[in-house]
Structure formats: C-alpha cells, structure tokens
Write a protein that holds these residues in place. Structure first.
Motif, PDB file in Angstrom:
ATOM      1  N   GLU A 119       0.828  -1.203   0.000  1.00 58.44           N
ATOM      2  CA  GLU A 119       0.000   0.000   0.000  1.00 58.44           C
ATOM      3  C   GLU A 119       0.860   1.249   0.000  1.00 58.44           C
ATOM      4  OE1 GLU A 119      -3.073  -0.038   3.019  1.00 58.44           O
ATOM      5  OE2 GLU A 119      -2.884   2.148   3.039  1.00 58.44           O
ATOM      6  N   LEU A 120       1.885   1.224   0.825  1.00 59.35           N
ATOM      7  CA  LEU A 120       2.804   2.351   0.875  1.00 59.35           C
ATOM      8  C   LEU A 120       3.454   2.587  -0.484  1.00 59.35           C
ATOM      9  CD1 LEU A 120       3.296   3.928   3.440  1.00 59.35           C
ATOM     10  CD2 LEU A 120       5.571   2.916   3.538  1.00 59.35           C
ATOM     11  N   LYS A 125       4.013   5.601  -5.693  1.00 53.89           N
ATOM     12  CA  LYS A 125       3.914   5.607  -7.153  1.00 53.89           C
ATOM     13  C   LYS A 125       2.883   6.620  -7.625  1.00 53.89           C
ATOM     14  CE  LYS A 125       6.028   2.928 -10.106  1.00 53.89           C
ATOM     15  NZ  LYS A 125       7.300   3.534 -10.212  1.00 53.89           N
ATOM     16  N   ALA A 126       1.758   6.627  -6.917  1.00 52.47           N
ATOM     17  CA  ALA A 126       0.707   7.578  -7.315  1.00 52.47           C
ATOM     18  C   ALA A 126       1.212   8.997  -7.237  1.00 52.47           C
ATOM     19  CB  ALA A 126      -0.524   7.376  -6.440  1.00 52.47           C
ATOM     20  N   MET A 133       2.612  13.900 -14.351  1.00 52.65           N
ATOM     21  CA  MET A 133       1.480  14.483 -15.049  1.00 52.65           C
ATOM     22  C   MET A 133       1.579  15.993 -15.049  1.00 52.65           C
ATOM     23  SD  MET A 133      -1.272  13.300 -16.493  1.00 52.65           S
ATOM     24  CE  MET A 133      -2.663  14.192 -15.889  1.00 52.65           C
ATOM     25  N   GLY A 134       1.921  16.482 -13.851  1.00 56.78           N
ATOM     26  CA  GLY A 134       2.062  17.937 -13.753  1.00 56.78           C
ATOM     27  C   GLY A 134       3.084  18.448 -14.738  1.00 56.78           C
ATOM     28  N   LEU A 135       4.186  17.708 -14.828  1.00 56.68           N
ATOM     29  CA  LEU A 135       5.274  18.127 -15.714  1.00 56.68           C
ATOM     30  C   LEU A 135       4.830  18.133 -17.176  1.00 56.68           C
ATOM     31  CD1 LEU A 135       7.993  18.654 -14.441  1.00 56.68           C
ATOM     32  CD2 LEU A 135       8.852  16.655 -15.608  1.00 56.68           C
TER      33      LEU A 135
END
Lengths: 733, 149
Positions: A119-120, A125-126, A133-135
C-alpha cells in the motif's frame, strides 16, 4: 484443601474471590462471543477481505474460549459430572483450535504486513505519477504557447510587428514584468535598446557590445540567467523592490547574403540581438526549465521570422529599384526616339531646304558657264561651280552618313545591269582623268554576271568614291579598275579574320580593285582612313578638299552589303590599292529572256508582259473560261484550258508555271486540286504556282486557299490589270 | 447614214446600256482584250454566252417543273448562269441569279419560278440589246469605219 466433588459448598473463605472470578468469567465469555460477531459484522461491511478461512478459525477459537469460560461459570458451585465432561471437551477443543490458529498466524502475519508495504509503495507511485502528469501538462502548455507565439510572429512579414508581437506575447505567456530587445547598431560596436514591452518608444540607450555578460550570452545558444544589476537589465526604476530574476538570450540576425542554397548559414560571423526578460519583482518566482526552453525556442523563431522579413524587404527594394530603372529607361528611350525623330525631321527638312538653293546655284552657274564670259568672269564662275559642287557633296555625305549611323538606312534592292554601272563610272571619271593626264583602265572579268540584285545607286556611289579618291591622290601615272567574281581563296582578307564570306546558289561576291600610282599612304595611317572626318596630314591631301567622310560612308555601304573594304599601300609615294568585296544577288532565270524587272505595274496596254508563260486554266463555266483565256492570251501567255479537276490533274506538268483554278464551283473541289498538285510536285521549283479564281474574297475563303497551299487569290470578274499585277507579283517571288 | 453618225450612234447606245445597268465594266474589259490577234473576241464570247445561257434556262425550266424539285441541280445551273453572266458583264442577269440562288437555298419553289421568269426576261432583253449593238458595229465596218472604243 483438595477439590472434591462433595456437596459441601465452598463459599465461606474464598467466597469473595469466587464471586469475582465468576463475574470475570461471565464478562470474558460475553466479550469472547461478541468479538466474532463484531468481526463478522465489519468484514461483511468491507468489500474485500482475503482471509475468510483465518477468520473462521479465529472465530472458532474465540467462540470456544468463550464457551470454556462460560461453562466454567457452572464449576463454581456444585456441578454434575456432565458439566465437568462438557467443560473438559470444550477445553480440549479450545486447545486444539488455538494451537491451529497459532500455527496459522505464523504464515499469515507476514502477508498481512506486506499488504501494508504494498500500500505504501502504491501511494508513492501515485504521488510520482502525479508529479509527472504535472510536468507533462506544463510542457504541453509551453508547447501551446510556443506554437501560438510562432503563429503570431510568423503571421506578419513586417520586422517591427514581429519584434513587437514577440515581446508582447512572451510578456503575456510568462507574465513578465519587462521584456526588452537590444539590437546591434550599424557600427556593430554597441547594442541599442530598440523595443521594450512597457515603454512605447524607448529612449536610445546604448550599451557597448563587448561586455563580459553580453559575450557570455552571445556565446551560448541557451537562455542565460544574468544579474539584475547588469546594464542591459537596468530598465526598471530601481526601488525598494527586490528585483525578479532576469534571463537573457541571443537572437541571431541572419543576413540575406548568408544564405547558400544547400547549406545552413554558419553562425561564426553572426550578428546577434539580445533579448532580456525580467520576472516581476518581489514575486519570488524562479525561472523554470520549461520557461527557459520556451524562451530559447521563441528566440530561434524570431530569428527565422526576421530573416524572412529581411528577404522580403530586400526583394521589395530590388523590385522598386527595378521599376524605377525601368521607368527611367523608358523615359530615356522615348527621349532618344524623340531626339532621333527630331533629328530625322530636321535632316529631311534641311535636306530639301539646302539642296534646293544648292541646285539652283549649280544649275545657274552651269548655265552661266555656257554664256559669253570674259576670262576673269569664267574663272570666277568656275570657282563658284566647284565650291558649290563641293558643298553639295558635303551635304549629301552628311545626310547619308547620319542616316547610316542610326541604322535607318536600308538598301534599295533591285535588279540592275552591273556592266552598265561600271561603264557609267568610267564615263564619269574619264574627263577628269584626261584633264589630270591620268590613264584609266577598266577590266571586267568575263565570268562577271551581266545582271545582279543589289542597291545600284549605292554601289555606284561606292565605286565612284573609291575611284575618285584614287584620282584625287594621284598626280600622274595610271589608275586601273578591276572587277571579278571572288572565289573563296581570294575572298578572305588576312587582316579581317572575322569576315567569312560564304558564296551560295543565289549570291555571289563582287570584288573590285582600284590601283593607283599616286602618293600612297603610310602603313600607320591606314586604320584611320575609314574613320569619319579624319584625314592624313600630308600636304598633298590638305589642298584637295573633301570632308573626309567619303571612305567612312563607303565602309558603311559595303558593310550593309555584307562585304568588306580595305586599302593596301606599300608606303608613301608607292601608290595604293583599294579593294572591296560586296555580296550581290543573282537574278533568277525564267523561261526565255525577260525584261528588267519593273516594280510598278504599268497601267497602259504595254508589250506582252509574260511572253510564253505556260498557264493552265481550270474552269467549268465555258464563258468565263473563254474570257480568262482571252485575258491571258492578251498578256502573251500560252494557255491550256481544262474544264474538270481530273483533266486538270491529268494535264498539269512541270512546264506549266501557273495554274488558275476556279474554286467557287459547287461540286468541284478546287481546293483539292491544290492539295493534289502539291502532292504531285514535291520539289518547289517544279511545282507550278496555284492561283484561285473566286467570286468572294472574304477572309474565310482566303484562309482556306492559303491553308491548302495556294499561292494567290483573284476575285472574279478579273480585269486585265489585275491579272497582270497578280501574275507579276507571283512570278517575282 | 454616214460613218461618223453611225459611230456616234454606237457610242450613245453603248453608254445607254451601261447607264441602264445592262452591262458593267467587265464588258469593257472584254473589249480591251480584243486586238489584232483576236479581232472577234467579244462576239465569240457573247455568242458562247447566249448558247450556254439558253441551255441552262431550258434545264432550269425542266427542273422546276418536276413534282419534287431537285434544288441542288437548280442551284448548279443558276450558279453557272451567274458565272457566265458575270464573266461578260451582263449585270442585270447576274443580279437576278443572285436572288435566284437565295430562293434555292430556302427551297422556295414559288420564289424560284418567279426568278426564273425574271431571268428569262432579263436575258432576252440583254440578248436583244447586244445583238442590236453588234448589228450597228457590223454596219460601221461595212461602211468602212472602225469601231470606236
């Protein structure tokens, strides 16, 4: 005290303890029963729980524990053997299940722990993907900005608009405080502030070009961060604000001459402009990488757009220049034409005006000579006559030469008698020669044709001039004039290598040599002979007058006749020989002797114009056939008549010089006859001339006649004069 | 009558023929072609014209009497007639022929018949005139004079 199963209650001493144990057991049992219920409830609530089996086990374990504790509630008081058995069973079961669970947990707990780890990991990764995505989004934005900027910049070809648009758009996209462009001055030693974003017309700040910071920017193709304190960035009023970061980038200025066809211009000797971009003060913004990239891309695009604009400016300028030049040339041409026309008009007028009194003087003086005069009077009249003759010659020469100069003189070609020309020249000079006691001889070669085609008047003028010179410069001795047809060896003058005469079937080269035994000419003077107004300075010539134009005019005439003229002399006192070669045409031979060609058609009933000319007449109509025959017989032709096209084709032969065909008869295709005759006689000189007789000479008929190969068209009814003129025109060709 | 008077009469007659349009310059041309080598040129040509025209006129009459008129044939004859008349300068005949040809093109039978009548009329007129002129000339020659130009 040992535990026993006797009935005596055990309450008195440990009654309190027993009570508490009882209560605790009760609650434990309660808790133990409620835990699985809770577990089941919550697991049912959640969607995913992979370990159902473990849950069951665990549930069983707890339930049994609870059961055990529950059953132990009954053991505090006297209890039956059954209770004890049940208690034991449950305890045993509980022991089994709990051991099993313990064993199971050993396997399961690492798994459960690793779920947490995964989970960590996924969370990390997210977060990373989010960043990327921002980039990407930022890059795409940048790309869009660049495209938009490029579009704006390239949508105009005006240099100022390009630069201004660049600054404005960049300022908008990157939210700049100030954006400035520094262009190199003409001298190339300074950078001048040319455009800024905020100020409309920047004051002409200049900065020397060799500052280290500027060199640094120019030497790299990337956008470079520079200090806000350097001279190019000091555009804002300095104040209490913390200046924003400044970036500078070079913009190559490609010069027109740098473009080669297949190579990009090298950037070695380039001129650059400097673009300076400043972030707003106090904004704590930093230049991001993608912004710098944007700036670099824009700088490149600006360079390209500027070079396009430069090319356009250049070509517009060149075109304007050309147009101006064209206009000027046109004007000059028109002026020149006007001048020439004015000159020609003047000459024409003067020609007439000057010659008239001249002729009067000459004529009257000649008449005066015929009358009774005293010797002094005779001398005076002779002088008047001589002077006026000289003047007349001068006038003629000048007028001729000026017409020769501008090429408006054209030879008047005609057939003439060559022998007659020479004879006339001879007759003209004989008296003068006999006065000077010079011996003149004329030799005409036997192979010289009797008739030639050329400009008779000008040929005579040339011969006369040359012979006249020979006479003028000889005081004694003899003059010989020889004329013959030049063969190829004798055609070439070694001193005129560019003169390549080529004799052909209908032309020949006439070579005339005039040899005198006069004063001769020194070799260095020979080239000057043919120049206008130049005369050799020997005393002998100075007295003989003349304008010095004679030979120049002769040379022009000879050149017009596609010939060559030169003078040979062995030196002073050794006489000289003038030689010229001209191209003359050979007149065509027709059947039988022909009278000299008369250009104008005589309207009187003259002698037969076309004696013996064989003509074939095709006409279906008997009456008009007879009339046409009568016409032709009257003109002296030998007429054959046919009344159908087959007969015509049958009879026509190469003896017939002309075929007259009536083409307006329906049913008989006169045009076809023309085509057939063309087919029958392939060689041009064998084929008779075909003339159409028709009732209508509209354009369509004429064109049709020309198309099928007819040589002429006559409108019916034919008159005698018309027939005569058409035939003579045709035969002349 | 004496020669001079005859000659004057001939000249007047000829002038009147030109004036009334019976003859045009083509006839003058014909006269110019007559010389010592060809002393009867004009008479020969005119006689040939008469023969030719009469033949054509007969053919035309036959052709136009048919039930279904062959206009091509009619046109061919009229064309010949026009050619002959223009060759000798019979102006009025020529002009009627032109009108005649137009009617042929339109295939108008009545028009053609009308023109045929006209042509015959004009032809007989010009024939009479020319024959009288030749008679006058013959008279002059027999009287010993020469034909004035």
């Amino acid at each position: 005290m040992e535990s026993c199963y006797c009935i005596e209650p055990q309450w008195p001493a440990d009654e309190l303890l027993m009570k508490y144990q009882y209560i605790s057991d009760f609650f434990i049992a309660l808790a133990y029963f409620s835990i699985p219920l809770e577990l089941i409830y919550f697991v049912k609530k959640s969607a995913v729980f992979p370990y159902k089996w473990v849950l069951v086990q665990f549930g069983a374990f707890i339930v049994l524990c609870g059961a055990t504790h529950l059953i132990s509630l009954w053991t505090f008081t006297m209890h039956t053997r059954t209770v004890a058995v049940v208690m034991t069973t449950s305890k045993v079961l509980t022991a089994v299940v709990s051991c099993a669970t313990a064993l199971m947990l050993v396997h399961i707990i690492p798994d459960l722990l690793s779920v947490k780890t995964r989970e960590l990991f996924l969370k990390n990764k997210a977060a990373e993907l989010d960043r990327e995505m921002g980039l990407i989004r930022t890059q795409e934005e940048t790309g869009r900005h660049v495209r938009m900027l490029t579009h704006e910049i390239r949508s105009t070809l005006d240099r100022h608009t390009i630069l201004r648009t660049t600054l404005v758009e960049l300022g908008r996209t990157l939210a700049l405080e100030e954006c400035a462009l520094w262009m190199p001055t003409r001298t190339g030693l300074e950078l001048q502030l040319s455009y800024t974003l905020r100020q409309q017309n920047p004051v002409g700040y200049t900065v020397p070009i060799h500052l280290p910071v500027i060199n640094q920017v120019f030497s790299s193709s990337r956008a470079v961060k520079i200090s806000p304190n350097c001279p190019v960035a000091r555009l804002r009023p300095a104040g209490k604000y913390m200046p924003g970061e400044v970036v500078a980038v070079r913009v190559p200025l490609l010069h027109l001459s740098n473009f080669q066809i297949n190579a990009w211009p090298e950037l070695s000797t380039k001129r650059y402009a400097l673009m300076v971009l400043m972030l707003p003060s106090d904004s704590a913004r930093q230049w991001h990488v993608h912004e710098l990239e944007l700036v670099e891309v824009v700088a490149d695009q600006v360079a390209v757009a500027l070079s396009h604009a430069a090319i356009l400016e250049e070509s517009t300028r060149a075109r304007d220049l050309l147009m101006e030049q064209n206009v000027a040339l046109d004007l000059a041409r028109r002026e020149a034409e006007t001048a020439i026309r004015a000159r020609n008009d003047f000459l024409a007028v003067m020609n007439h005006e000057m010659r008239t009194p001249m002729h009067a003087i000459i004529a009257l003086s000649s008449l005066l000579q015929e009358t009774e005069l005293t010797p002094e009077q005779r001398l005076m009249v002779e002088t008047i006559l001589k002077s006026s003759n000289l003047l007349a010659t001068l006038i003629n020469d000048v007028l001729d030469l000026s017409r020769l100069e501008d090429g408006s003189l054209q030879l008047e070609l005609g057939t003439f008698n060559l022998y007659a020309v020479f004879r006339e020249v001879f007759n003209l000079i004989k008296p003068i020669a006999s006065v000077k006691k010079l011996n003149v001889s004329l030799n005409l070669a036997p192979d010289l044709p009797e008739y030639a085609i050329g400009d008779e008047k000008r040929l005579m003028q040339t011969i006369l001039n040359v012979v006249g010179n020979a006479l003028k410069f000889s005081k004694e001795g003899s003059i010989s004039v020889t004329a013959f047809v030049a063969k190829s060896e004798s055609l070439r003058d070694p001193r005129a290598p560019e003169f390549f005469p080529v004799p052909s079937d209908n032309h020949f080269y006439l070579r005339v040599q005039v040899k005198d035994s006069g004063s001769g000419i020194s070799p260095q003077d020979i080239p000057k002979l043919f120049t206008k107004f130049a005369q050799t300075q020997s005393t002998a010539t100075r007295n003989s007058g003349g304008s010095g134009l004679g030979l120049a005019i002769c040379k022009r005439f000879v050149n017009l006749m596609e010939g060559h003229i030169w003078i040979e002399s062995e030196g002073l006192g050794k006489g000289c020989t003038a030689i010229f070669i001209v191209k003359l045409g050979i007149p065509e031979r027709l059947n039988g002797p022909r009278l000299p060609f008369i250009p104008e058609v005589s309207t009187s009933h003259g002698p037969t114009a076309f004696p013996g000319l064989k003509v074939l007449v095709m006409d279906e109509n008997g009456v008009s056939r007879m009339v046409t025959k009568g016409l032709l017989v009257h003109l002296g032709c030998d007429v054959t008549m046919v009344s159908s096209s087959d007969e015509c084709l049958h009879v026509v032969s190469h003896e017939h010089k002309v075929v007259l065909v009536d083409v307006c008869v329906p049913g008989i295709n006169g045009y076809e006859i023309a085509i057939r005759i063309h087919e029958k006689f392939t060689k041009r000189y064998e084929r008779p001339l075909i003339v159409a007789l028709t009732g209508n000479t509209d354009k369509v008929t004429k064109e049709k006649c020309m198309r099928v190969g007819m040589d002429g068209v006559i409108l019916k009814p034919v008159s005698l004069d018309k027939m005569r003129s058409v035939l003579s025109d045709l035969l002349e060709q | 009558m004496d020669v001079v008077q005859l000659q004057r009469q001939l000249v007047d007659y000829r002038t009147s023929l030109y004036h009334e349009g019976f003859l045009d310059e083509q006839f003058t041309q014909l006269q110019e072609l007559q010389d010592e080598n060809n002393p009867h040129f004009v008479v020969e040509v005119v006689s040939l014209f008469f023969e030719d025209s009469e033949r054509h006129l007969n053919e035309l009459t036959t052709a136009l009497e048919q039930q279904s008129v062959d206009f091509r044939r009619v046109d061919a004859h009229v064309h010949q007639l026009k050619g002959s008349s223009s060759s000798i300068g019979a102006q009025r005949v020529q002009q009627v022929c032109i009108a005649f040809r137009n009617y042929c093109e339109e295939q108008n039978v009545e028009g053609c018949l009308e023109c045929l009548q006209q042509v015959k009329h004009e032809y007989s007129l010009v024939k009479t005139k020319l024959e009288s002129m030749f008679q006058l000339e013959q008279q002059i020659l027999t009287a010993g004079g020469s034909i004035p130009m």
